[in-house]
Write an enzyme that holds these catalytic residues in place. Structure first.
Site, PDB file in Angstrom:
ATOM      1  N   LYS A 204       0.834  -1.194   0.000  1.00 46.96           N
ATOM      2  CA  LYS A 204       0.000   0.000   0.000  1.00 46.96           C
ATOM      3  C   LYS A 204       0.872   1.248   0.000  1.00 46.96           C
ATOM      4  O   LYS A 204       2.019   1.226   0.463  1.00 46.96           O
ATOM      5  CB  LYS A 204      -0.888   0.027   1.251  1.00 46.96           C
ATOM      6  CG  LYS A 204      -1.889  -1.104   1.382  1.00 46.96           C
ATOM      7  CD  LYS A 204      -2.627  -0.989   2.714  1.00 46.96           C
ATOM      8  CE  LYS A 204      -3.614  -2.118   2.930  1.00 46.96           C
ATOM      9  NZ  LYS A 204      -4.791  -2.014   2.074  1.00 46.96           N
ATOM     10  N   ARG A 278      -9.419 -12.349   3.095  1.00 48.94           N
ATOM     11  CA  ARG A 278     -10.199 -13.521   2.697  1.00 48.94           C
ATOM     12  C   ARG A 278      -9.393 -14.810   2.843  1.00 48.94           C
ATOM     13  O   ARG A 278      -9.965 -15.882   3.037  1.00 48.94           O
ATOM     14  CB  ARG A 278     -10.715 -13.341   1.266  1.00 48.94           C
ATOM     15  CG  ARG A 278      -9.640 -13.255   0.207  1.00 48.94           C
ATOM     16  CD  ARG A 278     -10.128 -12.612  -1.076  1.00 48.94           C
ATOM     17  NE  ARG A 278     -10.317 -11.179  -0.910  1.00 48.94           N
ATOM     18  CZ  ARG A 278     -10.749 -10.380  -1.888  1.00 48.94           C
ATOM     19  NH1 ARG A 278     -11.056 -10.872  -3.081  1.00 48.94           N
ATOM     20  NH2 ARG A 278     -10.894  -9.079  -1.677  1.00 48.94           N
TER      21      ARG A 278
END
Length: 425
Positions: A204, A278
């Protein structure tokens, strides 16, 4: 004289006020002037206004303060650094309920607002277990599977995401059982506990990484919800699974192109190491499915797509069962929280294809491409037993980056009351 400012509600118009939330002052009291529309929202905005003016302690005064209005005020009055100092009104049952809510809300906010340095994966698991044990005593038992021991039990997703950190990943398995050893598990809760998310090799930018201490908001939410339900007299067996890891870069970190083989045999190609939530939830959902619980609820700060779809005032909900979505909307409305269903069809399982594995963990494009929140839910569906009712909550409203007219900066704990209410059903 009390050092708490009295706060009253009225439907009388304000002759003069400042800002959108209509607040006037008279002697040592503040008066919130309510108009037609969403009164709870107006009250929360008024509380934020008072807090921003340096008011730190209040006495809610008058007959108009019902449970929902007092709680809305508390939500706006809270800050990242201090528990709200509020003198409640109403009967003893109402004041007790509000005190329980505030304690559990503050626990969740503290966890979310803690620095990543202080909240390692094992620390998160231990603090959650210890807090619930303090509430429920010997009705709680737990174990924490740490580091390489995860591989021995085939929890490959949590291990892969967390192995890049010097601080080991962990899976908390907690059992709240007030009924006895042979009681069936009614509900299984699963929380995403990424204590810091750098994005891994799909790193990021600084702006996007700054708030990523919030990425364990799902773990904080389901833990606080279970604690609140217990305080409210929960009399069913519930199991809790927290999937805890730091997603960092090192020579040991998992990489793009890696393929993970899960306990149920599903193979997953990693095409984005920043779609790590996930991957850990897949383990937690399999563990939850193994309990035989009739209802499985997971909560996670999972996708930016949910935020783009709903903004930051709603949490997104997904389920293959339309009845469960409707029930969740009702339960959220009963406690003044906001949820909204997004699509989850069987074909969403196939929206992240891979030439090398059964599925990829995302699509190799920014944010996972169109429909990213539903595609993430479809990925998770591969790891839930079809016999269970399953609710996936994507917590778009769990964290406020810099604060706004409703929330102070930091964790909001929005979603705790909804899940606690579902547990009581």
């Amino acid at each position: 004289m009390s050092n708490k400012m009295k706060v009253q509600l009225t439907h009388e118009p304000a002759a003069a006020h400042w800002g959108q939330a209509k607040v006037t002052f008279q002697d040592d009291q503040a008066i919130v002037h309510l108009s037609k529309g969403d009164e709870l929202r107006q009250i929360q905005q008024a509380a934020r206004k008072l807090r921003s003016q340096g008011v730190t302690a209040v006495n809610l005064d008058g007959q108009q303060w019902d449970l929902d209005k007092q709680w809305s005020f508390a939500q706006g009055f809270a800050t990242a650094r201090h528990i709200a100092d509020i003198h409640w009104t109403g009967d003893e049952a109402m004041r007790t309920e509000l005190a329980h809510r505030l304690e559990c809300n503050f626990f969740a906010r503290q966890l979310v607002n803690e620095t990543p340095e202080n909240l390692a994966p094992m620390v998160l698991a231990e603090q959650a277990a210890q807090w619930l044990t303090q509430i429920a005593g010997d009705k709680v038992s737990y174990r924490i599977i740490e580091g390489e021991a995860l591989l021995a039990e085939q929890w490959h997703g949590i291990h892969a995401v967390g192995r890049g950190s010097e601080r080991p990943p962990a899976l908390l398995e907690l059992d709240f059982n007030p009924l006895g050893d042979d009681a069936p598990v009614s509900v299984a809760l699963v929380g995403k506990g990424i204590t810091f998310d750098s994005g891994g090799y799909s790193i990021k930018g600084s702006e996007g990484m700054l708030g990523m201490k919030c990425d364990m908001g799902g773990a904080a939410t389901v833990t606080a919800a279970l604690g609140l339900a217990i305080k409210s007299g929960l009399n069913k067996r519930v199991k809790l699974f927290l999937c805890c890891a730091e997603n960092l870069i090192s020579g040991h970190a998992y990489k793009l192109g890696d393929i993970l083989t899960y306990k149920n045999g599903v193979t997953v190609e990693v095409v984005n190491t920043d779609a790590e939530g996930r991957l850990v939830l897949a383990d937690g959902l399999q563990a939850a499915s193994e309990t035989g619980a009739g209802l499985i609820i997971d909560a996670a700060t999972l996708t930016g797509a949910a935020v783009m779809a709903l903004g930051t005032n709603y949490n997104a909900i997904f389920s293959p069962q339309a009845e469960l979505l409707s029930l969740t909307q009702v339960k959220a409305a009963q406690v003044g929280e906001r949820v909204w269903p997004l699509p989850l069809d069987p074909w969403h399982k196939d929206m992240c294809p891979s030439a090398y594995a059964d599925t990829a963990n995302s699509r190799a494009m920014k944010g996972g491409g169109a429909g990213g929140a539903s595609n993430a839910a479809g990925f998770l569906a591969r790891f839930v037993t079809p016999e269970a009712n399953w609710l996936h909550m994507d917590l778009a409203s769990a964290f406020s980056d810099s604060g706004d007219s409703l929330w102070a900066a930091g964790g909001t704990a929005h979603g705790v009351l909804t899940i606690a209410n579902l547990l009581q059903d």
